[in-house]
Design a protein around this motif. Structure first.
Motif, PDB file in Angstrom:
ATOM      1  N   VAL A  22       0.879  -1.165   0.000  1.00  0.00           N
ATOM      2  CA  VAL A  22       0.000   0.000   0.000  1.00  0.00           C
ATOM      3  C   VAL A  22       0.920   1.219   0.000  1.00  0.00           C
ATOM      4  O   VAL A  22       2.033   1.149   0.519  1.00  0.00           O
ATOM      5  CB  VAL A  22      -0.956  -0.008   1.231  1.00  0.00           C
ATOM      6  N   VAL A  46       2.426  -5.162   2.908  1.00  0.00           N
ATOM      7  CA  VAL A  46       1.383  -5.618   3.834  1.00  0.00           C
ATOM      8  C   VAL A  46       1.267  -7.144   3.777  1.00  0.00           C
ATOM      9  O   VAL A  46       1.634  -7.770   2.784  1.00  0.00           O
ATOM     10  CB  VAL A  46       0.016  -4.939   3.540  1.00  0.00           C
ATOM     11  N   MET A 111      -2.443  -2.860  -5.742  1.00  0.00           N
ATOM     12  CA  MET A 111      -1.644  -3.433  -4.647  1.00  0.00           C
ATOM     13  C   MET A 111      -0.404  -4.161  -5.164  1.00  0.00           C
ATOM     14  O   MET A 111       0.237  -4.926  -4.438  1.00  0.00           O
ATOM     15  CB  MET A 111      -2.494  -4.364  -3.791  1.00  0.00           C
ATOM     16  N   TRP A 177      -4.338  -2.664   9.032  1.00  0.00           N
ATOM     17  CA  TRP A 177      -5.034  -2.237   7.821  1.00  0.00           C
ATOM     18  C   TRP A 177      -6.240  -3.114   7.509  1.00  0.00           C
ATOM     19  O   TRP A 177      -6.224  -4.316   7.804  1.00  0.00           O
ATOM     20  CB  TRP A 177      -4.088  -2.343   6.609  1.00  0.00           C
ATOM     21  N   PHE A 179      -8.462  -3.771   3.873  1.00  0.00           N
ATOM     22  CA  PHE A 179      -8.557  -3.452   2.445  1.00  0.00           C
ATOM     23  C   PHE A 179      -9.924  -3.874   1.942  1.00  0.00           C
ATOM     24  O   PHE A 179     -10.400  -4.966   2.269  1.00  0.00           O
ATOM     25  CB  PHE A 179      -7.457  -4.176   1.657  1.00  0.00           C
ATOM     26  N   SER A 264      -5.882   2.741  -2.684  1.00  0.00           N
ATOM     27  CA  SER A 264      -4.563   2.104  -2.674  1.00  0.00           C
ATOM     28  C   SER A 264      -3.921   2.251  -4.053  1.00  0.00           C
ATOM     29  O   SER A 264      -4.436   1.702  -5.030  1.00  0.00           O
ATOM     30  CB  SER A 264      -4.721   0.628  -2.312  1.00  0.00           C
ATOM     31  N   THR A 269      -8.799  -0.870  -5.237  1.00  0.00           N
ATOM     32  CA  THR A 269      -8.821  -1.296  -3.834  1.00  0.00           C
ATOM     33  C   THR A 269      -8.718  -0.057  -2.947  1.00  0.00           C
ATOM     34  O   THR A 269      -7.966   0.869  -3.270  1.00  0.00           O
ATOM     35  CB  THR A 269      -7.641  -2.250  -3.539  1.00  0.00           C
ATOM     36  N   THR A 270      -9.475  -0.051  -1.849  1.00  0.00           N
ATOM     37  CA  THR A 270      -9.369   1.051  -0.897  1.00  0.00           C
ATOM     38  C   THR A 270      -8.739   0.515   0.384  1.00  0.00           C
ATOM     39  O   THR A 270      -8.940  -0.649   0.746  1.00  0.00           O
ATOM     40  CB  THR A 270     -10.745   1.684  -0.616  1.00  0.00           C
ATOM     41  N   ALA A 271      -7.948   1.379   1.037  1.00  0.00           N
ATOM     42  CA  ALA A 271      -7.182   0.973   2.219  1.00  0.00           C
ATOM     43  C   ALA A 271      -7.651   1.783   3.412  1.00  0.00           C
ATOM     44  O   ALA A 271      -7.865   2.996   3.307  1.00  0.00           O
ATOM     45  CB  ALA A 271      -5.694   1.231   1.970  1.00  0.00           C
ATOM     46  N   THR A 296     -13.323  -8.105   1.684  1.00  0.00           N
ATOM     47  CA  THR A 296     -12.379  -7.334   2.501  1.00  0.00           C
ATOM     48  C   THR A 296     -11.234  -8.232   2.944  1.00  0.00           C
ATOM     49  O   THR A 296     -11.380  -9.457   3.011  1.00  0.00           O
ATOM     50  CB  THR A 296     -13.057  -6.764   3.770  1.00  0.00           C
TER      51      THR A 296
END
Ligand code: ATP
Length: 309
Positions: A22, A46, A111, A177, A179, A264, A269-271, A296
């Motif tokens: 990330v 990660v 990622m 984290w 994701f 991200s 993808t969102t972090a 997730t």
């Protein structure tokens, strides 16, 4: 194969585990004449991993397993296959290996999953063929494969400059984290094109990208509140412009108590930076229930780079 290569060669299979990344800071400069952008890229590896296994074979072949396996190319465009070919060419070898990718990193998710497989295959082939390449030799091939590949090899925490491939290690405490994996991918070049389009439309000067001293201090201190206050992704506007519904995912994670939410890399993808494992479980559950993402994953950083398994 040369006699020197045979001496240290491994018979059977070699498996290498390699992490996703990330970016807690992704500062993007103006487009260069060669089309690339200068970046100041703070990478964290990660604990989401692909496993790349190479086995001697009659010819170079690639297979892939995992939930997103059908989206992974199995021809010579696969970064793992390209890594095997580049390494073999340097040593006058035939890249006759079967590469299997056990894929856990979201595909086209921002990622660096493909980059991870490239770095993993490179190290695995180096071990299989007994080449004993130095880290510098492997990093040079990684940079040829792609901007994010050197970081996939070394892992941990690092500042990437240039196209992101010139790496300096960074100190980092442990962070937690979540994701949120979106449906479908976003093409990294398309997101950079959108960045350029939005920048031209705004007509403002794009500053030279530089790492934020406050962010680096927060990272080194392992302080999640300070890191949350400083995370920044210059590609986020472009990713949201191409995929506006990601805004709902970001809001859902923040609403569930995430300290910070960001796209991200190039997305989708969102972090979500969270305080501890309990908060991670709560945010992951809320994101899943929100219906704004496909699935997730919970992870920690920093994770080690490509490692024989
Ligand atoms: P980055 O974060 O480095 O921009 P990404 O995570 O967004 O990358 P990848 O999962 O690396 O995206 O995939 C981008 C594209 O690369 C895929 O759509 C696919 O066509 C191609 N690709 C090549 N090799 C691989 C691989 N081993 N795994 C996944 N995709 C691969």
């Amino acid at each position: 194969m040369s006699a020197g290569a045979v001496t240290g060669a491994v018979t059977g299979a070699v498996t290498v585990r390699v992490p996703a990344k990330v970016n807690v800071q992704l500062a993007v400069g103006a487009a260069r004449p060669d089309g690339f952008h200068d970046l100041a890229n703070v990478f964290l590896a990660v604990s989401l991993y692909d496993e790349v296994t190479v086995t001697p074979a009659d010819a170079l072949t690639v297979t892939c397993s995992g939930p997103d396996a059908d989206q992974v190319p199995l021809d010579r465009t696969n970064l793992a296959a390209r890594a095997a070919e580049l390494l073999a060419a340097r040593h006058g070898l035939d890249p006759a290996v079967h590469i299997h990718i056990a894929k856990n990193i979201p595909v086209a998710g921002g990622m660096a999953g493909g980059s991870a497989d490239g770095a993993g295959a490179l190290l695995a082939c180096d071990l299989l063929w007994g080449l004993e390449s130095t880290p510098a030799e492997l990093l040079e091939i990684c940079a040829e494969l792609g901007s994010d590949v050197p970081f996939s090899l070394v892992g941990g925490a690092a500042l990437g400059t240039g196209r992101g491939e010139q790496l300096a290690p960074l100190e980092s405490g442990i962070f937690h984290w979540v994701f949120a994996v979106a449906d479908g991918g976003l093409s990294t070049p398309a997101v950079f094109r959108e960045f350029d389009r939005l920048a031209a439309e705004a007509g403002t000067d794009i500053p030279v990208p530089e790492a934020s001293p406050r962010l680096l201090a927060a990272l080194a201190a392992g302080d999640p509140d300070a890191l949350a206050a400083t995370v920044v992704n210059d590609l986020q506007g472009a990713a949201l412009s191409l995929r506006p519904q990601l805004g709902r995912t970001l809001d859902a994670g923040l609403g569930a108590g995430a300290l910070a939410a960001l796209v991200s890399g190039s997305g989708p993808t969102t972090a979500f930076l969270v305080r501890d494992p309990e908060s991670a479980a709560k945010v992951a559950e809320a994101l899943a229930a929100s219906g704004t993402c496909r699935t997730t994953r919970v992870a920690t950083s920093p994770a080690p780079g490509a490692t024989r398994h």
